[in-house]
Design a protein around this motif. Sequence first.
Motif: not given
Length: 685
Positions: A476-483
């Motif tokens: 999902x390029x461009x989607x803000x992801x956090x861990x």
Amino acid sequence: MALPIPHDELFDYLVPEGLDVGVGHRVQVPLGKRAAWGIVVELLPAPTREGLQLRPLLRSAGPALPPWGIDLVAAVARRAHVTLGLALAQTVPTPARLRAGTLGLALSPADVNKALEEMRRRAPRQAAVLALVAEGRSWEELRTVRGAPSALRALVRKGFLQPSFLPFAYREERPPPSLNHEQGQALEQVLGLVGEGKTCLLFGPPASGKTEVYLEAARAVAEERRSAVLLEPEVSLLPQLWARARGRLGFDPYAYHGGLAPGARWQAWEAALHGRLRCAVGTRSAVFLPARDLGLVVVDEESEPAYKQDERAPYYHAREVAQDRARIQGCAVLLGSAAPAVTTFHRAEIGEIGLLKLQERWGGAPPQVRAVPKSGKILGAELQEAIRRHLDHGGQVLLFLNRLGFFTGAICRGCHSLLRCPSCALGLVYHRNRGFICHACGYSVAHPRCPTCGGDRFRLFGLGTERVEHEVKRCFPGTPVARLDSSTSRDAGGILAAVARGEVRILVGTQMIGKGLDFPGITLVGIIDADLLLGRPDYRGAERTYQVIVAAAGRAGRGTARGEVLVQTDQPDYYPIRHALTGNYGAFYQEELNYRRTLRYPPFAQLVRLVAEGPQGPQRLEKVGRAVARPGVEVLGPSPLLPRRGIPRAQLLLRGDKDLPRLLHELLPLAPTWLRVDPDPLTFW
DNA sequence: AGCACGCCGACT
DNA sequence: GTCGGCGTGCTC
């Protein structure tokens, strides 16, 4: 005096003229060639034995715990076969100066803006520091601001910050909804137990409003000028509860947990000691807070293994200590869970403890839960499709995997042996920014060589949260992801604030995000690998699997939109998974109980785990086993364990009935230093 | 748990 | 002759 040494006798000392010393005071005494701090257990007119050459005590640090607190710790010490002095040293904090770096916001976001406005002209530096704290910045970032320490002191003085470490900033409390009929009845029942010393299980699915019952009960208890202690299994769950309790009670509860700096820890403890603590939220160690006139202890998510102290003696379970307090202080104990421990539910079933049920779900329909095949992928086709669909509809996604790292194992390409920690023999886990790490002792190496053949080429395998994050970003390029897991938890405040603001669309994490979090924007929860807990050498594997699925699923659809939960598994028909999908605890409980009965596991037997350290461990355990063996007591082992920090270990499991603890106490009143006694063990490696 | 004592092997 | 390895035993 009880002294922190593995010697099971109390020591007598002379009290010098003019020194105010009482039971429960912390006092320094000469011990051989050194000075040691201990706790006064009894004041006597004469020595306990003839012929003792008494030495005078050196000095006193004042009260450390009330007399009944000694009885409480004594009960814990007895179960774990540890001396009272050592148990006290582990559970009672020591006075220390308050340190900076442990400050939490004591204002709602709206009040922060007002305060910032007012300070901007007269105290710009304080305003800047307050703004950083409000953003959830870490202490490391704060100290780059010139004059930060003095600004922090001023902010504490003004009451804007409070010296209690909370890992992320204040969150606005939603207006308290009024209790429904079920909750009202539960509340009434709980309040009826105050002063009775009784325990009750509050059993209700996620989002059935258990927390509302806790908060209302705490408020009612506080209004009667009694105190309440609310326990959560993890630090990460405290800020939310703290904020909600604060909103409900109208005063600041104390926070108490293992991550507190010594000063803050002592501050809360001392407040309890002097009767100033009316409400505390905390993790397992908070169960020892010497709150006066204790009316209520809540153990939320009572089945969580984090309530068990199993890294150092004394091994205790906060749920059991809470019940010791009920016995000693007469308080009510409320155990809350959506998926109770089988042993707890059994106690409720046979009437040993009370049972209160919540059935209605608050707000909206329950999430739709279904199993999808793993098919050897990190994100299977169904999960990818669901993620895309929820993102398109403006929802947020939570992906849960109970394992850290990028690759969770490495095999030498030359000799095919697993790359292990040199001192723990545990498989090393590859983290992208820190190389290969041992999760048991912290050993790390950037460029490992195979200890067997010297090779430096490895085949990496296995799946951790880092790799899930990587895969999500790829798909999902461009989607803000956090861990969010223990390696990024320093920034938990910032990460969770971003999730709350909707800036993070996909959150990947370990059990830290698997329970308790209440974000209305999350509509999809994906459990990456539900089979992970089933392969362990642990009789509770099925129970844990059921609980983890139910808890993670409970994070979905807490807002207005209906939630969806996808469980990736290759065993959808295995009973813990099958029943977790429908949330049918009763059916799961019956099957699990049959299995426990057949294999003689708790609640049908009592287990005690003995771990011996050192090379002679196995022989020594062999001897212990022979001494304990008798009809009704099964001795399993000794069996070797993986070494820990280079020290070889072996374990012996004892299985017996309710009399096992008493029998063991006759044979082994006190464990020698090489032996650890773990009553009701939860881990077996 | 500390800390000292004491008994052996290795080194100046 | 002395330093130092860690097994053993005691601490009011």
